[in-house]
Write a protein that holds these residues in place. Structure first.
Motif, PDB file in Angstrom:
ATOM      1  N   ASP A   4     -42.254  39.351  42.780  1.00 15.49           N
ATOM      2  CA  ASP A   4     -43.422  38.923  42.010  1.00 15.49           C
ATOM      3  C   ASP A   4     -44.627  39.805  42.322  1.00 15.49           C
ATOM      4  O   ASP A   4     -44.781  40.338  43.413  1.00 15.49           O
ATOM      5  CB  ASP A   4     -43.722  37.446  42.254  1.00 15.49           C
ATOM      6  N   THR A   5     -45.499  39.932  41.344  1.00 13.36           N
ATOM      7  CA  THR A   5     -46.686  40.782  41.482  1.00 13.36           C
ATOM      8  C   THR A   5     -47.791  40.021  42.198  1.00 13.36           C
ATOM      9  O   THR A   5     -48.149  38.914  41.818  1.00 13.36           O
ATOM     10  CB  THR A   5     -47.182  41.230  40.095  1.00 13.36           C
ATOM     11  N   VAL A   6     -48.339  40.638  43.249  1.00 12.43           N
ATOM     12  CA  VAL A   6     -49.437  40.035  44.002  1.00 12.43           C
ATOM     13  C   VAL A   6     -50.781  40.514  43.453  1.00 12.43           C
ATOM     14  O   VAL A   6     -51.670  39.721  43.164  1.00 12.43           O
ATOM     15  CB  VAL A   6     -49.327  40.371  45.504  1.00 12.43           C
ATOM     16  N   ARG A  31     -45.069  41.769  45.862  1.00  7.02           N
ATOM     17  CA  ARG A  31     -45.102  41.059  47.140  1.00  7.02           C
ATOM     18  C   ARG A  31     -44.092  41.645  48.128  1.00  7.02           C
ATOM     19  O   ARG A  31     -42.958  41.961  47.771  1.00  7.02           O
ATOM     20  CB  ARG A  31     -44.805  39.588  46.914  1.00  7.02           C
ATOM     21  N   TYR A  65     -55.280  38.677  41.244  1.00  6.18           N
ATOM     22  CA  TYR A  65     -54.647  38.545  42.564  1.00  6.18           C
ATOM     23  C   TYR A  65     -53.910  37.212  42.601  1.00  6.18           C
ATOM     24  O   TYR A  65     -54.525  36.161  42.407  1.00  6.18           O
ATOM     25  CB  TYR A  65     -55.706  38.614  43.664  1.00  6.18           C
ATOM     26  N   LYS A  66     -52.606  37.281  42.758  1.00  7.06           N
ATOM     27  CA  LYS A  66     -51.749  36.090  42.721  1.00  7.06           C
ATOM     28  C   LYS A  66     -51.998  35.283  41.436  1.00  7.06           C
ATOM     29  O   LYS A  66     -52.062  34.061  41.460  1.00  7.06           O
ATOM     30  CB  LYS A  66     -51.951  35.233  43.963  1.00  7.06           C
ATOM     31  N   GLN A  68     -54.691  35.026  39.708  1.00  2.00           N
ATOM     32  CA  GLN A  68     -56.078  34.613  39.503  1.00  2.00           C
ATOM     33  C   GLN A  68     -56.948  35.811  39.148  1.00  2.00           C
ATOM     34  O   GLN A  68     -56.893  36.858  39.812  1.00  2.00           O
ATOM     35  CB  GLN A  68     -56.622  33.940  40.769  1.00  2.00           C
ATOM     36  N   GLU A 169     -53.036  37.768  53.472  1.00  2.00           N
ATOM     37  CA  GLU A 169     -51.713  37.862  52.863  1.00  2.00           C
ATOM     38  C   GLU A 169     -51.447  39.294  52.407  1.00  2.00           C
ATOM     39  O   GLU A 169     -50.311  39.757  52.410  1.00  2.00           O
ATOM     40  CB  GLU A 169     -51.611  36.915  51.667  1.00  2.00           C
ATOM     41  N   THR A 200     -48.016  42.185  52.369  1.00  2.00           N
ATOM     42  CA  THR A 200     -48.045  43.199  51.322  1.00  2.00           C
ATOM     43  C   THR A 200     -49.157  44.189  51.654  1.00  2.00           C
ATOM     44  O   THR A 200     -50.242  43.787  52.086  1.00  2.00           O
ATOM     45  CB  THR A 200     -48.313  42.549  49.954  1.00  2.00           C
TER      46      THR A 200
END
Length: 251
Positions: A4-6, A31, A65-66, A68, A169, A200
């Protein structure tokens, strides 16, 4: 490894008085990976990095970011979300010990300022965690040492420890090997590899040997645009990348 993309940038653009330093950059950091941002001098790496970490505001584009949207956020707000950066120049308190530098960062994570008038008992509660962080970056034997007495490489290790104290994170590292000799580069490379096992990382780095050793994915910028992206074998074999580096005086 999760896929998944962070951190994601879409159409990221930055203009300075008519000069376009970053031009429509799309970037996705997955991630659990180490993602390197490289390119010849003037490629827009530092500007792009400062946009992603919110030290500059984009002229156009979107950063998430996550999931958001953080495009309009301030750096401190983004850091509280778990996205924390280091700087090219080591930022530690030279007159204070390694232990105290780390304890300052630990108190910031808990939302407190560093209060010298707090009881020694309260401050001592942070010592075990500070010692563990120092050990994680190879500074166990330097806890009482004033930061100004550390070698340059070990100052950078201390900076990483204070960054890790915030329990991010995702770490964004701005040229972590800048100014280091061979021994410090090797030590710091192993340290980043160790950190990357549980976090990450996005880094801007000139040392291509380090990039090849550490990175899962590499984004190459040239003249503010994404020139190539992929693993080291893919980008190093791309004629456009070779031309961009050789043409700018890089080997």
């Amino acid at each position: 490894m999760a896929t998944d993309t962070v951190l994601k940038a879409e159409g990221l653009t930055k203009d300075f008085r008519g000069f376009r330093a970053v031009d429509g950059v799309d970037l996705s950091v997955l991630r659990g990976t180490v993602h390197a941002l490289i390119g010849p001098n003037g490629a827009g790496k530092t500007t792009c990095f400062n946009l992603l970490t919110k030290f500059l505001s984009p002229s156009a584009g979107r950063i998430t970011y996550k999931g958001q949207d953080i495009t309009g956020m301030k750096p401190a707000a983004v850091a509280r979300l778990g996205l924390v950066r280091s700087f090219q120049i080591s930022a530690v308190f030279g007159e204070m010990s390694v232990n105290d530098n780390i304890r300052i960062a630990l108190q910031r994570r808990r939302g407190h300022s560093y209060d010298f008038w707090r009881s020694q008992r309260i401050l001592a509660e942070l010592n075990q965690e500070a010692a563990e962080l120092a050990d994680s970056v190879g500074l166990s034997s330097f806890l009482p040492t004033p930061a100004k007495e550390l070698s340059y490489g070990r100052k950078r290790a201390l900076e990483l420890a204070t960054t890790l104290a915030l329990d991010p994170e995702m770490l964004l590292l701005d040229e972590p090997m800048a100014g280091m000799g061979h021994e410090d580069v090797e030590r710091t490379t192993e340290l980043i590899r160790k950190i990357a096992a549980s976090r990450t990382i996005l880094m801007v780095e000139h040392n291509l040997s380090v990039v090849a050793t550490l990175s899962n994915t590499i984004t190459v910028l040239a003249r503010g645009k994404v020139l190539a992206q992929g693993d080291y074998k893919t980008v190093s074999g791309d004629p456009r990348v070779v031309e961009a580096y050789i043409g700018s005086g890089h080997a």
